[in-house]
Write an enzyme that holds these catalytic residues in place. Structure first.
Site, PDB file in Angstrom:
ATOM      1  CB  SER B 157      -0.986   0.130   0.957  1.00 31.65           C
ATOM      2  OG  SER B 157      -1.969   0.920   1.212  1.00 31.65           O
ATOM      3  NE  ARG B 227      -8.554   1.510  10.949  1.00 33.89           N
ATOM      4  CZ  ARG B 227      -7.563   0.894  10.695  1.00 33.89           C
ATOM      5  NH1 ARG B 227      -6.808   1.854   9.789  1.00 33.89           N
ATOM      6  NH2 ARG B 227      -7.104  -0.144  10.805  1.00 33.89           N
ATOM      7  CG  ASP B 322      -6.511  -3.691  -3.288  1.00 34.87           C
ATOM      8  OD1 ASP B 322      -7.305  -2.760  -2.993  1.00 34.87           O
ATOM      9  OD2 ASP B 322      -5.244  -3.751  -3.029  1.00 34.87           O
ATOM     10  CG  HIS B 355      -5.934  -2.245   0.337  1.00 34.46           C
ATOM     11  ND1 HIS B 355      -4.926  -2.335  -0.606  1.00 34.46           N
ATOM     12  CD2 HIS B 355      -5.309  -1.590   1.122  1.00 34.46           C
ATOM     13  CE1 HIS B 355      -3.906  -1.335  -0.495  1.00 34.46           C
ATOM     14  NE2 HIS B 355      -4.164  -0.903   0.921  1.00 34.46           N
ATOM     15  CG  ASP B 356      -7.593  -5.269   5.609  1.00 32.62           C
ATOM     16  OD1 ASP B 356      -6.756  -4.390   5.419  1.00 32.62           O
ATOM     17  OD2 ASP B 356      -8.396  -5.635   6.512  1.00 32.62           O
TER      18      ASP B 356
END
Lengths: 381, 381
Positions: B157, B227, B322, B355-356
């Site tokens: 990232s 968040r 992602d 994405h994680d």
């Protein structure tokens, strides 16, 4: 401001407020002891009352779908691209009814209405309303106009959910359901975005547990944030790229938290404008109506079973770059209808505009919509 | 808490704080008169100093990438799946350096540091830092360890952007760049999400223009919202669906604004936890570093030209679901490297986690990562 009213506009329109005295028991169990609906109509109801069409609005929509309220209006109603003389929803042929749903903030009974029991605005005490409740009030509205059967019930996004609900709740009362850029229920991601919007509003110091009107404040920041998040989901990544790319507003980076990029400026502006014209409690209600919609739930998740008793014909339209309610979501409805052996047409429109496409003038969409509506007009004229 | 330290863990680790006295001129034009970096190292630097690897962290990351700080730690470092004896970044063979970047809030000089000129925390006066600035400080860190050339610079990232920047800024100082789940610059949609996060923080009544520490407050709600928005973009729609679907927390709808769905509960919890451990000014800085990264900008948008002088070999990895930094974004880098006639390997991993995924133990990813690292180890041992 329109210098002159365009020839294909419904022209100057005046909304009316219709009062319903009969108590309404809501899905949540609470009762509204009467309510008002703010309504606009375009075109003329024929003597057989067979040419009426109901327009259902989406999250931030309202009754003002077409035409102008005055010559000083900057813009026409929200679906003016599709409603008017010679347009797909042709007001030369059809009687079009467009309302603000209960729980809204544009004139129908909602959180800003004075609660007769307290003499203060309902605010957070307004009950959580559902798509089912809206459709029930819309059925009362049909009765008011003595319309036994809609030629069509039409809506995009949350409006499409209402059209779908109509087909199940009042199968004999509509000939056609047009469900555009919609879904049979929200995904976890959809709910997650709604929850962010709600938290943004409810955590605003000016929210006061929803009693901001009584406190002469307004959760403007929260509503602005909620709209900014929402707005990102209405546009496709591609649309944002072609609209803004990484263009800088002042030609250079600021190295602070002022606006650097055009897209930031655009989003802040959109949030700002929206927060000035929309009630925060209504926004909360609309997101909950979205979250709760799940007609298959009563049938163990079987949408085909939920649609078994529908009698109308269906048109589903989706847009390739819509990632809020992607084409796959429309296809879930199409598949369930096919399994239930219903008559359904489906169009996936190649459009870069994302979810917002359903509001925009897009040739292929317009042509297909027009052709389908002409078929309805031929049947009901 | 680990009952016992797993055999493939780097074990108990102790971070160190390294002070740099030489003034650092930042891209924004301002000067830091010295700074500190909080650093962890794993493994042993060989005598030729050829086996050092730099780990660059992402938005909310820090120096604690692997192992445990104490036997009461609930979890190991953030990339423990990939760093340790026998793991892809094999600490039996490599000397691994992991730092907290300046502007961060985990021990390196940043907004919570006391500004020697005022005796108060820098807060909003901490300068806006860029990926270029971080890489410059990381080069000073290499000098500190007398490492002339990294065997590899590795990051996911925002960390991947640092690895990319290394290849351009210090071409002779790294043999390999491993760029995982990254992008050559943010899209308008990426920037839009960051702007929502910033507005959420800055509009929190407890933000006080960034001087919350002096005011003994904290913009907890704003950081929580930021968040929550971020978290949605880290997970794929599919991951959210399989994790939560539309599961209700209490088995029924509440018809109020309490948590109805599991996904709401999860998001609130994630936001809550994060808001307790992260500095809001740091969060603002990290999002700006992301927004500003655009190495091709100095070359009229020509990424191939920007990469012309790189000397290292590249591995790019992306993940199918992602949508924050989609495989297409990695391919932009791959294409530019190929056009520039550089040696590049590319792997697109089929993974539902979004994405994680770059943080998670995924077989194919782990195997490919491991094989590639083994090649590096053979070269530098």
């Amino acid at each position: 401001m329109p210098e002159s009213i365009p020839a294909d506009s419904v022209g100057l329109v005046t909304p009316e407020t219709i009062t319903f005295d009969k108590p309404l028991t809501l899905v949540c169990g609470r009762v509204l002891h009467g309510y008002q609906l703010k309504v606009e109509t375009y075109g003329t109801l024929n003597t057989k009352k067979t040419n009426a069409v109901l327009i259902c609005h989406a999250l931030s929509g309202h009754h003002h779908a077409a035409g102008y309220h005055s010559m000083s209006d900057r813009k026409p109603g929200w679906w003016d691209n599709y409603i008017g003389p010679g347009k797909p929803i042709d007001t030369n042929e059809l009687f079009v009814v467009s309302l603000n749903n209960i729980g809204g903030c544009h004139g129908s009974t909602g959180p800003t209405t004075i609660n007769p029991e307290t003499g203060k605005p309902f605010g957070p005490d307004f009950p959580v309303v559902t798509v089912t409740d809206w459709v029930n009030t819309q059925a009362m509205l049909a009765d008011y106009f003595a319309i036994k059967q809609w030629a069509a019930v039409i809506g995009g996004s949350l409006g499409g959910m209402q059209a779908l609900q109509w087909s199940m709740a009042y199968p004999e009362r509509l000939r056609y359901a047009l469900i555009i850029a919609s879904a049979p229920k929200l995904s976890a991601q959809n709910i997650a975005f709604n929850e962010v919007a709600r938290q943004a509003i409810m955590k605003d110091e000016d929210f006061h547990g929803g009693r901001y009107l009584e406190n002469s404040t307004y959760p403007k920041s929260g509503l602005m944030l909620a709209r900014m998040v929402g707005h990102i989901t209405y546009l496709s990544d591609a649309a944002m790229r072609s609209k803004f790319g990484r263009d800088l507003r002042s030609g250079h980076l600021n190295f602070n938290y002022d606006v650097d990029f055009q897209v930031e400026s655009y989003l802040r502006y959109q949030g700002e404008v929206f927060s000035e014209g929309f009630d925060a409690n209504s926004y909360l209600l609309m997101t909950k109506a979205l979250d709760y919609f799940d007609p298959a739930a009563e049938f163990n998740g079987d949408l085909t079973a939920a649609l078994a008793d529908t009698q109308c014909k269906f048109l589903l339209i989706s847009f390739t770059t819509d990632w809020r309610f992607s084409p796959e979501r429309s296809k879930e409805i199409v598949d369930a209808l096919l399994n239930a052996k219903k008559e359904v047409s489906y169009l996936e429109v190649d459009a870069p505009e994302g979810h917002d496409a359903f509001l925009l003038p897009i040739n292929r969409y317009k042509q297909a919509f027009h052709a389908y509506m002409n078929r309805i007009i031929r049947e009901v004229a």
